[in-house]
Design a protein around this motif. Structure first.
Motif, short mmCIF file in Angstrom:
data_model
loop_
_atom_site.label_atom_id
_atom_site.label_comp_id
_atom_site.label_asym_id
_atom_site.label_seq_id
_atom_site.Cartn_x
_atom_site.Cartn_y
_atom_site.Cartn_z
N GLN A 1 -58.84 -4.12 13.67
CA GLN A 1 -58.74 -5.43 13.86
C GLN A 1 -57.78 -6.00 12.57
O GLN A 1 -56.62 -6.84 13.03
N VAL A 2 -57.91 -5.77 11.41
CA VAL A 2 -57.03 -5.90 10.33
C VAL A 2 -56.28 -4.58 10.00
O VAL A 2 -57.00 -3.77 9.63
N GLN A 3 -55.14 -4.88 9.79
CA GLN A 3 -54.25 -3.66 9.25
C GLN A 3 -53.51 -3.88 7.89
O GLN A 3 -52.97 -5.03 7.54
N LEU A 4 -53.69 -3.17 7.13
CA LEU A 4 -53.04 -3.26 5.71
C LEU A 4 -52.23 -2.02 5.35
O LEU A 4 -52.73 -0.87 5.76
N VAL A 5 -50.88 -2.10 5.13
CA VAL A 5 -49.73 -1.05 4.75
C VAL A 5 -49.08 -1.37 3.44
O VAL A 5 -48.64 -2.36 3.08
N GLU A 6 -49.41 -0.36 2.78
CA GLU A 6 -48.79 -0.12 1.42
C GLU A 6 -47.72 0.41 1.58
O GLU A 6 -47.14 1.25 2.20
N SER A 7 -46.61 -0.02 0.46
CA SER A 7 -45.44 0.64 0.30
C SER A 7 -45.11 0.60 -1.20
O SER A 7 -45.26 -0.30 -1.88
N GLY A 8 -43.90 1.33 -1.44
CA GLY A 8 -43.47 1.13 -2.99
C GLY A 8 -43.75 2.16 -3.87
O GLY A 8 -43.32 2.43 -4.91
N GLY A 9 -44.70 3.01 -3.41
CA GLY A 9 -44.98 4.33 -4.31
C GLY A 9 -43.96 5.23 -4.37
O GLY A 9 -42.82 5.04 -3.80
N GLY A 10 -44.05 5.98 -5.48
CA GLY A 10 -43.05 6.95 -5.64
C GLY A 10 -43.10 7.77 -6.97
O GLY A 10 -44.30 7.61 -7.57
N LEU A 11 -42.04 8.39 -7.49
CA LEU A 11 -42.01 8.94 -8.69
C LEU A 11 -41.28 8.10 -9.86
O LEU A 11 -40.61 7.57 -9.77
N VAL A 12 -42.16 8.11 -11.12
CA VAL A 12 -41.44 7.31 -12.09
C VAL A 12 -42.02 8.18 -13.53
O VAL A 12 -43.14 8.47 -13.71
N SER A 25 -51.70 -7.70 8.36
CA SER A 25 -51.65 -8.20 9.92
C SER A 25 -52.79 -8.18 10.68
O SER A 25 -53.84 -7.56 10.24
N GLY A 26 -52.82 -8.98 11.54
CA GLY A 26 -54.20 -9.05 12.52
C GLY A 26 -55.31 -10.14 12.30
O GLY A 26 -56.01 -10.38 12.85
N ARG A 27 -55.11 -10.84 11.09
CA ARG A 27 -56.06 -11.69 10.66
C ARG A 27 -55.47 -12.80 9.95
O ARG A 27 -54.33 -12.49 9.42
N ASP A 110 -63.71 -5.35 2.83
CA ASP A 110 -64.05 -5.02 4.22
C ASP A 110 -62.79 -4.24 5.09
O ASP A 110 -63.03 -3.50 6.05
N TYR A 111 -61.66 -4.15 4.63
CA TYR A 111 -60.52 -3.55 5.29
C TYR A 111 -59.77 -2.77 4.06
O TYR A 111 -59.45 -3.25 2.91
N TRP A 112 -59.33 -1.58 4.30
CA TRP A 112 -58.41 -0.77 3.48
C TRP A 112 -57.23 -0.50 4.19
O TRP A 112 -57.19 -0.01 5.50
#
Length: 122
Positions: A1-12, A25-27, A110-112
């Motif tokens: 129902q609820v979507q969570l999308v992470e971005s931006g990770g990497g090497l540092v 999105s979705g809620r 509730d959402y991950w």
């Protein structure tokens, strides 16, 4: 129902910075607390930061306080995590989460999202 999308990770390298994003999105998250968690290799997942979707109240784990900043853009339904002065021990998978709880900090989420990898080298 609820979507969570992470971005931006990497090497540092140690001492550097990264900025993570979490698109929801979705809620409607107008009353949701949003949080960031992280899980180092071989360790349990731990809380890093949280922000009230409405009101802007913030809360940080002692381990990241002063180095991390959580924020959100309501128009984009996106939560951010600015990470400065990164240390090797910050390495891990970073997860975005949402909680409908009226308590703050939230007692449960509730959402991950699926997570994004952050690697900090010495």
């Amino acid at each position: 129902q609820v979507q969570l999308v992470e971005s931006g990770g990497g090497l540092v390298q140690a001492g550097g910075s990264l900025s993570l994003s979490c698109a929801a999105s979705g809620r409607t998250f107008s009353t949701y607390t949003m949080g960031w968690f992280r899980q180092a290799p071989g360790k349990e997942r731990e809380f890093a930061a949280a922000i009230r979707w409405s009101g802007g109240t913030r809360y940080y784990a002692d381990s990241v306080k002063g180095r991390y900043t959580i924020s959100r853009d309501n128009a984009k339904n996106t939560v951010y995590l600015q990470m400065n002065n990164l240390k090797p021990e910050d390495t891990g998978i970073y997860y975005c989460a949402a909680s409908a709880s009226t308590s703050f900090p939230a007692l449960r989420y509730d959402y991950w999202g699926q997570g994004t990898q952050v690697t900090v080298s010495s």
